[in-house]
Design a protein around this motif. Structure first.
Motif, PDB file in Angstrom:
ATOM      1  N   GLY B 230       0.814  -1.217   0.000  1.00  0.00           N
ATOM      2  CA  GLY B 230       0.000   0.000   0.000  1.00  0.00           C
ATOM      3  C   GLY B 230       0.840   1.257   0.000  1.00  0.00           C
ATOM      4  N   SER B 231       1.906   1.297   0.813  1.00  0.00           N
ATOM      5  CA  SER B 231       2.722   2.517   0.803  1.00  0.00           C
ATOM      6  C   SER B 231       3.459   2.645  -0.515  1.00  0.00           C
ATOM      7  N   MET B 232       3.872   1.504  -1.077  1.00  0.00           N
ATOM      8  CA  MET B 232       4.505   1.579  -2.399  1.00  0.00           C
ATOM      9  C   MET B 232       3.519   2.119  -3.427  1.00  0.00           C
ATOM     10  N   ASN B 233       2.279   1.679  -3.290  1.00  0.00           N
ATOM     11  CA  ASN B 233       1.247   2.132  -4.214  1.00  0.00           C
ATOM     12  C   ASN B 233       1.019   3.635  -4.056  1.00  0.00           C
ATOM     13  N   ALA B 234       0.901   4.087  -2.799  1.00  0.00           N
ATOM     14  CA  ALA B 234       0.658   5.501  -2.535  1.00  0.00           C
ATOM     15  C   ALA B 234       1.810   6.347  -3.065  1.00  0.00           C
ATOM     16  N   ASN B 235       2.993   5.767  -3.079  1.00  0.00           N
ATOM     17  CA  ASN B 235       4.196   6.485  -3.490  1.00  0.00           C
ATOM     18  C   ASN B 235       4.467   6.327  -4.986  1.00  0.00           C
ATOM     19  N   GLU B 236       3.509   5.778  -5.712  1.00  0.00           N
ATOM     20  CA  GLU B 236       3.615   5.558  -7.154  1.00  0.00           C
ATOM     21  C   GLU B 236       4.719   4.576  -7.525  1.00  0.00           C
ATOM     22  N   GLU B 237       5.212   3.792  -6.538  1.00  0.00           N
ATOM     23  CA  GLU B 237       6.284   2.851  -6.868  1.00  0.00           C
ATOM     24  C   GLU B 237       5.777   1.730  -7.767  1.00  0.00           C
ATOM     25  N   LEU B 238       4.501   1.343  -7.559  1.00  0.00           N
ATOM     26  CA  LEU B 238       3.956   0.285  -8.405  1.00  0.00           C
ATOM     27  C   LEU B 238       3.852   0.755  -9.855  1.00  0.00           C
ATOM     28  N   ASP B 239       3.461   2.032 -10.017  1.00  0.00           N
ATOM     29  CA  ASP B 239       3.390   2.572 -11.377  1.00  0.00           C
ATOM     30  C   ASP B 239       4.773   2.609 -12.001  1.00  0.00           C
ATOM     31  N   ALA B 240       5.762   2.949 -11.158  1.00  0.00           N
ATOM     32  CA  ALA B 240       7.137   2.994 -11.666  1.00  0.00           C
ATOM     33  C   ALA B 240       7.561   1.612 -12.152  1.00  0.00           C
ATOM     34  N   LEU B 241       7.210   0.574 -11.391  1.00  0.00           N
ATOM     35  CA  LEU B 241       7.531  -0.792 -11.815  1.00  0.00           C
ATOM     36  C   LEU B 241       6.893  -1.093 -13.163  1.00  0.00           C
ATOM     37  N   ARG B 242       5.621  -0.710 -13.292  1.00  0.00           N
ATOM     38  CA  ARG B 242       4.908  -1.021 -14.533  1.00  0.00           C
ATOM     39  C   ARG B 242       5.549  -0.315 -15.721  1.00  0.00           C
ATOM     40  N   THR B 243       5.952   0.966 -15.516  1.00  0.00           N
ATOM     41  CA  THR B 243       6.549   1.678 -16.642  1.00  0.00           C
ATOM     42  C   THR B 243       7.916   1.107 -16.994  1.00  0.00           C
ATOM     43  N   LEU B 244       8.559   0.443 -16.040  1.00  0.00           N
ATOM     44  CA  LEU B 244       9.829  -0.216 -16.356  1.00  0.00           C
ATOM     45  C   LEU B 244       9.595  -1.558 -17.017  1.00  0.00           C
ATOM     46  N   GLY B 245       8.337  -1.863 -17.296  1.00  0.00           N
ATOM     47  CA  GLY B 245       8.016  -3.116 -17.958  1.00  0.00           C
ATOM     48  C   GLY B 245       8.078  -4.306 -17.026  1.00  0.00           C
ATOM     49  N   LEU B 246       8.021  -4.055 -15.697  1.00  0.00           N
ATOM     50  CA  LEU B 246       8.059  -5.162 -14.744  1.00  0.00           C
ATOM     51  C   LEU B 246       6.657  -5.382 -14.188  1.00  0.00           C
ATOM     52  N   SER B 247       6.388  -6.615 -13.822  1.00  0.00           N
ATOM     53  CA  SER B 247       5.063  -6.904 -13.297  1.00  0.00           C
ATOM     54  C   SER B 247       5.093  -6.879 -11.776  1.00  0.00           C
ATOM     55  N   PRO B 248       4.323  -5.980 -11.153  1.00  0.00           N
ATOM     56  CA  PRO B 248       4.287  -5.941  -9.682  1.00  0.00           C
ATOM     57  C   PRO B 248       3.798  -7.270  -9.114  1.00  0.00           C
ATOM     58  N   ILE B 249       2.924  -7.948  -9.849  1.00  0.00           N
ATOM     59  CA  ILE B 249       2.440  -9.231  -9.364  1.00  0.00           C
ATOM     60  C   ILE B 249       3.611 -10.211  -9.250  1.00  0.00           C
ATOM     61  N   GLU B 250       4.418 -10.231 -10.295  1.00  0.00           N
ATOM     62  CA  GLU B 250       5.526 -11.189 -10.287  1.00  0.00           C
ATOM     63  C   GLU B 250       6.565 -10.806  -9.241  1.00  0.00           C
ATOM     64  N   LEU B 251       6.853  -9.511  -9.133  1.00  0.00           N
ATOM     65  CA  LEU B 251       7.917  -9.073  -8.233  1.00  0.00           C
ATOM     66  C   LEU B 251       7.488  -9.076  -6.780  1.00  0.00           C
ATOM     67  N   LEU B 252       6.256  -8.655  -6.524  1.00  0.00           N
ATOM     68  CA  LEU B 252       5.856  -8.429  -5.135  1.00  0.00           C
ATOM     69  C   LEU B 252       4.906  -9.506  -4.622  1.00  0.00           C
ATOM     70  N   VAL B 253       3.958  -9.903  -5.448  1.00  0.00           N
ATOM     71  CA  VAL B 253       2.924 -10.792  -4.940  1.00  0.00           C
ATOM     72  C   VAL B 253       3.386 -12.248  -4.935  1.00  0.00           C
ATOM     73  N   VAL B 254       3.980 -12.694  -6.040  1.00  0.00           N
ATOM     74  CA  VAL B 254       4.364 -14.103  -6.128  1.00  0.00           C
ATOM     75  C   VAL B 254       5.308 -14.535  -4.992  1.00  0.00           C
ATOM     76  N   PRO B 255       6.373 -13.782  -4.695  1.00  0.00           N
ATOM     77  CA  PRO B 255       7.217 -14.221  -3.575  1.00  0.00           C
ATOM     78  C   PRO B 255       6.457 -14.303  -2.253  1.00  0.00           C
ATOM     79  N   ARG B 256       5.525 -13.378  -2.053  1.00  0.00           N
ATOM     80  CA  ARG B 256       4.780 -13.379  -0.788  1.00  0.00           C
ATOM     81  C   ARG B 256       3.838 -14.579  -0.725  1.00  0.00           C
ATOM     82  N   VAL B 257       3.162 -14.853  -1.830  1.00  0.00           N
ATOM     83  CA  VAL B 257       2.241 -15.982  -1.846  1.00  0.00           C
ATOM     84  C   VAL B 257       3.015 -17.288  -1.636  1.00  0.00           C
ATOM     85  N   LEU B 258       4.106 -17.442  -2.362  1.00  0.00           N
ATOM     86  CA  LEU B 258       4.895 -18.668  -2.221  1.00  0.00           C
ATOM     87  C   LEU B 258       5.442 -18.814  -0.808  1.00  0.00           C
ATOM     88  N   ALA B 259       5.905 -17.691  -0.252  1.00  0.00           N
ATOM     89  CA  ALA B 259       6.460 -17.752   1.099  1.00  0.00           C
ATOM     90  C   ALA B 259       5.411 -18.248   2.076  1.00  0.00           C
TER      91      ALA B 259
END
Lengths: 267, 369
Positions: B230-259
């Motif tokens: 949420g703080s990353m989202n509020a800080n536009e970090e998720l948008d920054a990831l997307r514009t870099l062509g990276l998937s926030p789901i893959e970078l942030l969500v998948v490791p958390r779900v697997l963990a």
């Protein structure tokens, strides 16, 4: 205009091994607009934070109206702080309050106004800062960058402060918005007798509104004087700052401009 | 009279006196309410101090146009006063925004009900969408070991698993002891104290181990996930990831779900063991059941009860992780929103865990497992 209302003496700031200020002296005189410039990392914002008491310096002293803010008891400190208005770089509006409530908050808390009176006065301050009438009902999250600056200015002016601290007020504004802001600042200073401490990188702002410019370099204030004299100061950084292509353009624009506001002020 | 006190001196020329400032706001307001706006000349020169608050009241009293007249006709007015009043009259001359009137309470309540129903419906829609998105990403990432983010995964396992072991062990130990006491009290009446061991064993193997671990994780980890993302989202970090062509789901969500998929079964095991230890302590100390007897009764409990408990752990883990992450993605701009969504993620994940557990209990009972 010779009464110093803020005196910084021998200020030192160290963060770990990194020393930002050493033995820094600076005065702020009543009624002036002081522009503070310096390269990135020269501690402009740290200086501002030290003066308003958000940062306890490692050494030296800051006196506001002749008193050391950090040495005062809580009550007196709060009273002194009410005479300062601060506009933070990012606006720092309270995100859970509407813009109008943001401005009304200090009026309710400190001036003891009723909510209706405070909101009415807040509306005036918002208008004064050049915000559209409907903006008061919005939450900060839905404001544009320029509107945030204006709303934040309105909040810093809420208590009719004596000294206004601005941290890069025109950064992120379009040129028209920035020059409007400059004009607004001059009008307010002349009307309210404000003293302004402004950290800025905006060369147009510096030439247009500042009575004096202080250059931070080599961990201290290298020079603090009228813009023309600072621009002539023999230092590599200052020369490339003021005599670089952008600096020259800004100076030319002000010189040929129809209104030289510093001249208006001094007359 | 106090020199500084604001006053109005009536006469051929009405004179205003004293300090017209914020600190005297209430006084000035009272004064102006008593006196009608003057018809004749007005002199502002003797006001000793004037700030925006005082000037605002003055302008409200006289009206913008009248004051503009006075300013332009009064040659003696100090220039800075003039500037202040001019600036303010210009600012206040604009029509203020009409405040919206709030409709009556019944309509408001209905509106709120409608809004909340709609939000809830949209929410479940989003949740299913998000689950699908995560599953799709998992399906693309898992077969390609080069895209596994081991550092993030290990870090998350450390934070969500290892760091949670003490609290999980302590709590389940205490609950195990409490269940044993309860069993002793109720079963003692029938002289069946020995069945306390079965009570503790069955309840922890089938339900309490996994439920307690999940609830603790929901409180501890779902909230952390929401706050981080949420703080990353509020800080536009998720948008920054997307514009870099990276998937926030893959970078942030998948490791958390697997963990969580890895740690929750392990924590469930820890919970079961320490619950049984808690039960054993009470049995040995206050029920006079020998430890060897306790263990031999435990050994007779069929393995399937353990499996019934454990099989739920990965499901709960997935639900907790996905809800925690999704709430993070729903945060909008403000700090308040981070708080709201953190609360919401904890409430939702605990709710879902208990709901799913109830459904599973029914299912297993009907199947005779």
């Amino acid at each position: 205009m010779d009464e110093a209302i803020i005196e910084v003496r021998g200020l030192s700031n160290r963060f770990g091994d990194n020393s930002v200020h050493e033995d820094l002296d600076l005065d702020l005189y009543r009624g002036e607009i002081l522009g503070v410039v310096g390269g990135s990392g020269t501690g402009k914002s740290v200086l501002l934070r030290s003066i308003v008491g958000l940062n306890r310096p490692s050494g030296g002293e800051v006196r506001l109206f002749g008193q050391n803010l950090l040495a005062l008891p809580v009550e007196e400190r709060s009273r002194l702080e009410q005479r300062l208005g601060v506009l933070f770089q990012g606006g720092a509006l309270f995100s859970s309050l509407t813009v109008r409530e943001n401005v009304a908050l200090p009026l309710i808390e400190h001036a003891g106004l009723s909510r209706d009176d405070a909101e009415e006065l807040a509306e005036v301050k918002l208008a004064l800062s050049g915000l559209a009438p409907h903006a008061g009902d919005l939450y900060p999250a839905s404001l544009s960058g320029g509107m945030i600056k204006r709303a934040s200015l309105a909040r810093s002016l809420a208590m009719d402060p004596d000294v206004l601290f601005l941290d890069e007020p025109t950064a992120g504004l379009d040129p028209i918005g920035a020059s409007d802001f400059d004009q607004l600042l001059l009008t307010l200073r002349n009307a309210l007798g404000l003293t302004v401490f402004m950290v800025t990188h905006d060369l147009d702002s510096l030439w247009t509104v500042c009575d004096r410019i202080a250059v931070l370099s080599q961990k201290r204030v290298l020079v603090a004087d009228a813009p023309e004299r600072v621009a002539e100061y023999p230092d590599d950084w200052i020369q490339s700052y003021f005599k670089g292509p952008r600096g020259r353009a800004a100076h030319r624009a002000v010189k040929s401009g129809s209104v030289n506001n510093s001249a208006v002020q001094r007359s | 009279m106090d020199q500084a006190e604001p006053g109005i001196e009536q006469g051929a020329t009405t004179r205003l006196l004293g300090e017209w400032t914020l600190s005297r706001h209430a006084q000035i307001k009272r004064l102006l309410a008593q006196s009608p706006a003057p018809e004749g000349d007005l002199c502002l020169k003797q006001i000793s101090a004037l700030d925006t608050a005082g000037a605002t009241l003055l302008i409200r009293w006289l009206g913008v146009e009248r004051l503009q007249q006075i300013i332009s006709s009064d040659a003696e007015l100090q220039p800075e006063r003039k500037a202040l009043l001019e600036t303010l009259t210009r600012a206040m001359g604009r029509e203020p925004a009409a405040r919206q009137k709030s409709p009556n309470a019944l309509i408001q309540a209905l509106e709120l009900l409608g809004q909340q129903t709609e939000t809830l419906a949209r929410h479940f829609w989003q949740l299913s969408g998000f689950v699908g998105y995560v599953l799709q990403t998992l399906a693309t990432v898992l077969p390609r070991p080069s895209r596994w983010r081991m550092t993030a995964l290990v870090n998350q396992i450390h934070q969500t698993g290892l760091n949670a072991v003490p609290i999980v062990a302590l709590l389940t130990f205490l609950v195990g002891a409490v269940v044993a006491f309860l069993g002793a009290t109720v079963l003692g009446e029938f002289g069946a104290e020995i069945y306390t061991v079965n009570l503790v064993a069955y309840s922890f193997l089938r339900e309490f181990g996994v439920i307690l671990a999940s609830i603790l994780l929901a409180g501890r980890t779902a909230s952390a996930f929401t706050a981080q993302i949420g703080s990353m989202n509020a800080n536009e970090e998720l948008d920054a990831l997307r514009t870099l062509g990276l998937s926030p789901i893959e970078l942030l969500v998948v490791p958390r779900v697997l963990a969580l998929l890895i740690t929750l079964p392990l924590l469930t095991f820890v919970a079961v063991v320490s619950g049984l230890v808690g039960g054993a302590l009470v049995s040995v100390v206050s029920l006079d059941i020998a430890l060897s007897q306790y263990l031999s009764i435990l050994a007779d409990v069929p393995l399937k009860h353990y499996l019934v408990g454990m099989v739920k752990a990965p499901v709960f883990a997935f639900v907790i992780a996905v809800i925690g992450c999704m709430e993070g993605f729903r945060v909008s701009g403000s700090a308040e929103s981070v708080g709201q969504h953190t609360t919401s993620s904890v409430v939702q994940s605990i709710f879902m865990v208990i709901l799913l557990d109830a459904v599973a209990a029914l299912f297993f009972m009907e199947m005779g497992w």
